[in-house]
Design a protein around this motif. Structure first.
Motif, PDB file in Angstrom:
ATOM      1  N   ALA A 128     -17.134  -1.637  -0.313  1.00  0.00           N
ATOM      2  CA  ALA A 128     -16.846  -1.705   1.729  1.00  0.00           C
ATOM      3  C   ALA A 128     -15.889  -2.047   0.945  1.00  0.00           C
ATOM      4  O   ALA A 128     -13.941  -1.961   2.033  1.00  0.00           O
ATOM      5  N   VAL A 129     -15.623  -3.930   0.883  1.00  0.00           N
ATOM      6  CA  VAL A 129     -14.508  -4.724   0.464  1.00  0.00           C
ATOM      7  C   VAL A 129     -13.755  -4.152  -0.065  1.00  0.00           C
ATOM      8  O   VAL A 129     -12.101  -3.764   0.495  1.00  0.00           O
ATOM      9  N   ALA A 130     -13.926  -3.366  -1.136  1.00  0.00           N
ATOM     10  CA  ALA A 130     -12.502  -2.879  -2.069  1.00  0.00           C
ATOM     11  C   ALA A 130     -11.671  -1.207  -1.305  1.00  0.00           C
ATOM     12  O   ALA A 130     -10.725  -1.409  -0.977  1.00  0.00           O
ATOM     13  N   ILE A 131     -12.969  -0.778  -0.625  1.00  0.00           N
ATOM     14  CA  ILE A 131     -12.193   0.331   0.671  1.00  0.00           C
ATOM     15  C   ILE A 131     -11.365   0.233   1.735  1.00  0.00           C
ATOM     16  O   ILE A 131     -10.643   0.341   1.646  1.00  0.00           O
ATOM     17  N   ALA A 132     -11.727  -1.612   1.994  1.00  0.00           N
ATOM     18  CA  ALA A 132     -10.840  -1.194   3.115  1.00  0.00           C
ATOM     19  C   ALA A 132      -9.740  -2.262   2.427  1.00  0.00           C
ATOM     20  O   ALA A 132      -8.197  -2.329   3.506  1.00  0.00           O
ATOM     21  N   GLY A 133      -9.623  -3.625   1.167  1.00  0.00           N
ATOM     22  CA  GLY A 133      -8.549  -3.236   0.908  1.00  0.00           C
ATOM     23  C   GLY A 133      -7.867  -2.345   0.521  1.00  0.00           C
ATOM     24  O   GLY A 133      -6.402  -2.372   0.715  1.00  0.00           O
ATOM     25  N   THR A 134      -7.704  -1.124   0.519  1.00  0.00           N
ATOM     26  CA  THR A 134      -7.119  -0.248   0.022  1.00  0.00           C
ATOM     27  C   THR A 134      -6.903   0.543   1.259  1.00  0.00           C
ATOM     28  O   THR A 134      -5.322   0.947   1.544  1.00  0.00           O
ATOM     29  N   CYS A 135      -7.248   0.484   1.750  1.00  0.00           N
ATOM     30  CA  CYS A 135      -7.094   1.397   3.476  1.00  0.00           C
ATOM     31  C   CYS A 135      -6.156  -0.024   4.278  1.00  0.00           C
ATOM     32  O   CYS A 135      -4.893   0.664   4.918  1.00  0.00           O
ATOM     33  N   ALA A 136      -6.024  -0.888   3.961  1.00  0.00           N
ATOM     34  CA  ALA A 136      -5.591  -1.679   4.092  1.00  0.00           C
ATOM     35  C   ALA A 136      -3.794  -1.837   3.570  1.00  0.00           C
ATOM     36  O   ALA A 136      -2.933  -1.693   4.357  1.00  0.00           O
ATOM     37  N   THR A 137      -4.299  -1.745   2.635  1.00  0.00           N
ATOM     38  CA  THR A 137      -2.418  -2.049   1.918  1.00  0.00           C
ATOM     39  C   THR A 137      -2.046  -0.299   1.854  1.00  0.00           C
ATOM     40  O   THR A 137      -0.477  -0.434   2.201  1.00  0.00           O
ATOM     41  N   CYS A 138      -2.382   0.649   2.378  1.00  0.00           N
ATOM     42  CA  CYS A 138      -2.405   2.314   2.599  1.00  0.00           C
ATOM     43  C   CYS A 138      -1.605   1.553   3.923  1.00  0.00           C
ATOM     44  O   CYS A 138      -0.248   2.047   3.845  1.00  0.00           O
ATOM     45  N   CYS A 139      -2.310   1.827   4.870  1.00  0.00           N
ATOM     46  CA  CYS A 139      -1.702   0.466   6.415  1.00  0.00           C
ATOM     47  C   CYS A 139       0.169  -0.119   5.924  1.00  0.00           C
ATOM     48  O   CYS A 139       0.668   0.136   7.167  1.00  0.00           O
ATOM     49  N   LEU A 140       0.059  -0.701   5.423  1.00  0.00           N
ATOM     50  CA  LEU A 140       1.363  -1.738   5.354  1.00  0.00           C
ATOM     51  C   LEU A 140       1.737  -0.973   4.874  1.00  0.00           C
ATOM     52  O   LEU A 140       3.018  -1.062   5.423  1.00  0.00           O
ATOM     53  N   LEU A 141       1.893  -0.373   4.157  1.00  0.00           N
ATOM     54  CA  LEU A 141       3.156   0.264   3.191  1.00  0.00           C
ATOM     55  C   LEU A 141       3.517   1.262   4.110  1.00  0.00           C
ATOM     56  O   LEU A 141       4.578   1.224   4.116  1.00  0.00           O
ATOM     57  N   VAL A 142       2.322   1.721   4.980  1.00  0.00           N
ATOM     58  CA  VAL A 142       3.468   2.809   6.213  1.00  0.00           C
ATOM     59  C   VAL A 142       4.331   2.494   6.817  1.00  0.00           C
ATOM     60  O   VAL A 142       5.307   2.550   7.511  1.00  0.00           O
ATOM     61  N   LEU A 143       3.526   0.836   7.198  1.00  0.00           N
ATOM     62  CA  LEU A 143       3.977   0.199   8.207  1.00  0.00           C
ATOM     63  C   LEU A 143       5.843  -0.395   7.546  1.00  0.00           C
ATOM     64  O   LEU A 143       6.786   0.025   8.431  1.00  0.00           O
ATOM     65  N   ARG A 144       5.364  -0.699   6.362  1.00  0.00           N
ATOM     66  CA  ARG A 144       6.445  -1.388   6.005  1.00  0.00           C
ATOM     67  C   ARG A 144       7.851   0.147   6.084  1.00  0.00           C
ATOM     68  O   ARG A 144       9.029  -0.168   6.334  1.00  0.00           O
ATOM     69  N   SER A 145       7.448   0.874   5.020  1.00  0.00           N
ATOM     70  CA  SER A 145       8.925   1.999   5.279  1.00  0.00           C
ATOM     71  C   SER A 145       8.721   2.653   7.063  1.00  0.00           C
ATOM     72  O   SER A 145       9.981   3.330   7.266  1.00  0.00           O
ATOM     73  N   MET A 146       8.065   2.607   7.861  1.00  0.00           N
ATOM     74  CA  MET A 146       8.711   2.984   9.687  1.00  0.00           C
ATOM     75  C   MET A 146       9.155   1.555  10.058  1.00  0.00           C
ATOM     76  O   MET A 146      10.101   1.624  10.701  1.00  0.00           O
ATOM     77  N   TRP A 147       9.018   0.393   9.322  1.00  0.00           N
ATOM     78  CA  TRP A 147      10.213  -0.777   9.776  1.00  0.00           C
ATOM     79  C   TRP A 147      11.392  -0.594   8.899  1.00  0.00           C
ATOM     80  O   TRP A 147      12.197  -0.722   9.542  1.00  0.00           O
ATOM     81  N   ARG A 148      11.584   0.064   8.046  1.00  0.00           N
ATOM     82  CA  ARG A 148      12.542  -0.238   7.331  1.00  0.00           C
ATOM     83  C   ARG A 148      13.662   1.290   7.835  1.00  0.00           C
ATOM     84  O   ARG A 148      14.747   1.018   7.963  1.00  0.00           O
ATOM     85  N   ALA A 149      12.630   2.041   8.031  1.00  0.00           N
ATOM     86  CA  ALA A 149      13.295   3.562   9.117  1.00  0.00           C
ATOM     87  C   ALA A 149      13.901   3.061   9.990  1.00  0.00           C
ATOM     88  O   ALA A 149      15.025   3.483  10.055  1.00  0.00           O
ATOM     89  N   SER A 150      13.267   2.209  10.986  1.00  0.00           N
ATOM     90  CA  SER A 150      13.670   2.287  11.941  1.00  0.00           C
ATOM     91  C   SER A 150      15.022   1.138  12.112  1.00  0.00           C
ATOM     92  O   SER A 150      15.048   0.964  12.971  1.00  0.00           O
TER      93      SER A 150
END
Length: 114
Positions: free
Chosen positions: A88-110
């Protein structure tokens, strides 16, 4: 007469030698007798008790076996719970990493005005 005197002196010398041999033999017999008496007084001990072994108690061993089985079951259940928590901790870490990457790309695009 001197012949008889020589024979007597030879007999005395022989007797004195025999007396020494007899004295040594008597001393050896005394030592053997003392050793035999000390062996009788101090019997051989092997260093552990020769008590009668207790009777086999099946209830005791059934109890110990049951406790080992129950303890092993509890330990394996805890290990399984720990493994699931680690997954569960590994899945949560993977999901958090994906979310942060998507948010970072959206921030750079904006920031670039896209």
């Amino acid at each position: 007469m001197s012949d008889a005197l020589d024979k007597a002196e030879a007999a005395v010398a022989d007797a004195s030698r025999n007396t020494d041999v007899v004295a040594v033999a008597m001393a050896a017999l005394e030592v053997a007798k003392l050793a035999a008496e000390s062996a009788k007084q101090q019997p051989h001990t092997c260093g552990h008790d020769h008590k009668q072994q207790p009777e086999f108690n099946a209830r005791k061993w059934w109890t110990i076996g049951g406790l080992v089985i129950v303890g092993g079951g509890i330990a394996s259940a805890l290990a399984l719970a720990f493994a699931l928590a680690a997954v569960a901790v590994a899945i949560a870490g993977t999901c958090a990493t994906c979310c942060l990457l998507v948010l970072r790309s959206m921030w750079r695009a904006s920031q670039n005005g896209h």
